[in-house]
Design a protein around this motif. Structure first.
Motif, mmCIF file in Angstrom:
data_model
loop_
_atom_site.group_PDB
_atom_site.id
_atom_site.type_symbol
_atom_site.label_atom_id
_atom_site.label_comp_id
_atom_site.label_asym_id
_atom_site.label_seq_id
_atom_site.Cartn_x
_atom_site.Cartn_y
_atom_site.Cartn_z
ATOM 1 N N ASP A 91 1.320 1.414 -4.133
ATOM 2 C CA ASP A 91 0.235 1.456 -5.123
ATOM 3 C C ASP A 91 -0.657 2.678 -4.977
ATOM 4 O O ASP A 91 -1.671 2.795 -5.671
ATOM 5 N N GLY A 92 -0.300 3.589 -4.067
ATOM 6 C CA GLY A 92 -1.052 4.816 -3.903
ATOM 7 C C GLY A 92 -2.011 4.819 -2.737
ATOM 8 O O GLY A 92 -2.550 5.877 -2.379
ATOM 9 N N THR A 93 -2.243 3.669 -2.110
ATOM 10 C CA THR A 93 -3.153 3.629 -0.966
ATOM 11 C C THR A 93 -2.594 4.433 0.208
ATOM 12 O O THR A 93 -3.310 5.222 0.837
ATOM 13 N N VAL A 94 -1.315 4.226 0.502
ATOM 14 C CA VAL A 94 -0.620 4.995 1.540
ATOM 15 C C VAL A 94 0.405 5.933 0.918
ATOM 16 O O VAL A 94 0.583 7.066 1.336
ATOM 17 N N CYS A 129 -2.054 -4.037 7.400
ATOM 18 C CA CYS A 129 -2.581 -4.941 6.376
ATOM 19 C C CYS A 129 -2.957 -6.279 6.991
ATOM 20 O O CYS A 129 -2.672 -7.345 6.438
ATOM 21 N N TYR A 160 2.320 4.392 8.814
ATOM 22 C CA TYR A 160 1.327 4.038 9.831
ATOM 23 C C TYR A 160 1.827 4.496 11.193
ATOM 24 O O TYR A 160 3.021 4.683 11.402
ATOM 25 N N PRO A 175 0.816 -1.222 0.000
ATOM 26 C CA PRO A 175 0.000 0.000 0.000
ATOM 27 C C PRO A 175 0.844 1.264 0.000
ATOM 28 O O PRO A 175 0.331 2.347 -0.295
ATOM 29 N N ASN A 176 2.132 1.106 0.311
ATOM 30 C CA ASN A 176 3.037 2.241 0.288
ATOM 31 C C ASN A 176 3.639 2.442 -1.103
ATOM 32 O O ASN A 176 4.503 3.296 -1.285
ATOM 33 N N TYR A 219 -1.285 -8.290 1.786
ATOM 34 C CA TYR A 219 -1.976 -7.218 1.076
ATOM 35 C C TYR A 219 -2.635 -7.779 -0.183
ATOM 36 O O TYR A 219 -2.249 -7.488 -1.309
ATOM 37 N N THR A 243 3.372 6.162 -2.829
ATOM 38 C CA THR A 243 3.727 5.631 -4.150
ATOM 39 C C THR A 243 5.207 5.284 -4.281
ATOM 40 O O THR A 243 5.601 4.632 -5.247
#
Length: 304
Positions: A33-36, A121, A160, A30-31, A91, A38
């Motif tokens: 793919d843009g969730t958290v 995750c 996080y 997620p760090n 994830y 890129t």
């Protein structure tokens, strides 16, 4: 000198030598793919900290390839830990994870499954899956905490808060799953007391084991750009040994130390160059720990 080495723990538990086989799952992070975010954590390479992992989508083939890599140093009766190392290995939907993990645990010579992931995750479905698999063979979950300090966490782009880590450990332990936490020693801006505060928190968190890593700079990472711009220096070998010894003495006496230092691929290592000779470093480290009579848990302060 006394510390609870992983090799001793494995032999006592499984009655034989046990080796890790590093695998790649099908997950990203997620760090990334843009969730958290890129760009990932500042120290993370394009391989997602899985420089030594086998490649390929088929888990059985990955296991066979990984066995071949260690065949010249492994006794015939050795056991293995299937280790999903790169990126964030929880994830993905449970329907994706279940066949991956099940396939990795299936061979008779695989005695345990280790899953590296992020504490943010670990949804309830994933936790339930891990708990169910844990009834078949031991499941370990590795969490990359690195530091307890918010300012440093922002700098390395961890993504996080500390409370997320604490909650994840509680949930995993409630399901009977062993937890190993990663700490990086030598992060830019951290004093010795800050480093030891992280070790104390890990000791009190309830996790079962710890991996200590030397901050090392790999080519192609954002950390490399910071280093080349002169924004920080890496640790000298004896300074790392001193700080590590302080951490060892501050963790719980019963915790298993899974790693005493980190090592990236030599072809990508920028600094510190002394860390490139792993065998020499470990030999020098053991001499240091013995000479200074380092005792795990001697300075452990117990619960808050």
């Amino acid at each position: 000198m006394h510390y609870n080495a992983l090799s001793d723990h494995l032999r006592a538990r499984f009655g034989r030598k046990v080796y890790k086989l590093s695998l790649r799952g099908v997950t990203t992070c997620p760090n990334r793919d843009g969730t958290v975010g890129t760009r990932g954590c500042i120290f993370c390479s394009d391989s997602g900290s899985g420089e030594f992992a086998a490649c390929g989508a088929d888990i059985a083939a990955q296991l066979s390839d990984a066995r071949r890599r260690v065949a010249d140093k492994v006794p015939p009766d050795a056991g293995y830990i299937a280790y999903f190392q790169s990126f964030t290995n929880t994830y993905a939907p449970v329907d994706v994870l279940r066949p991956l993990f099940t396939a990795a645990m299936a061979p008779q010579d695989v005695v345990a499954l280790s899953v590296a992931t992020r504490p943010d995750c670990l949804g309830e479905e994933v936790l339930d899956l891990l708990a169910k698999l844990n009834q078949t063979k031991p499941i370990w979950v590795e969490l990359g905490l690195q530091t307890v300090h918010a300012e440093t966490a922002r700098y390395i782009r961890r993504g996080y808060d500390l409370c997320v880590f604490d909650e994840a450990v509680v949930k995993l332990k409630a399901r009977g799953i062993q937890v190993i936490t990663h700490q990086i020693i030598g992060l830019p801006g951290e004093t010795e007391e800050m480093i030891w505060q992280t070790a104390r928190h890990i000791a009190r968190s309830g996790c079962d084991g710890v991996k200590f890593h030397l901050l090392h700079v790999l080519r192609g990472t954002d950390l490399a750009a910071e280093y080349e711009a002169g924004k920080f220096q890496t640790l000298a070998m004896e300074e790392y040994f001193r700080l590590l010894a302080g951490c060892i003495e501050r963790i719980r006496p019963d915790m298993v130390i899974h790693r005493l230092t980190g090592d990236g691929a030599k072809r990508d290592l920028i600094a510190p160059l002394w860390s490139g000779d792993k065998k020499a470093v470990l030999n020098a480290l053991r001499r240091y720990l013995a000479a200074h009579d380092v005792q795990q848990g001697r300075l452990y302060e117990g619960e808050n």
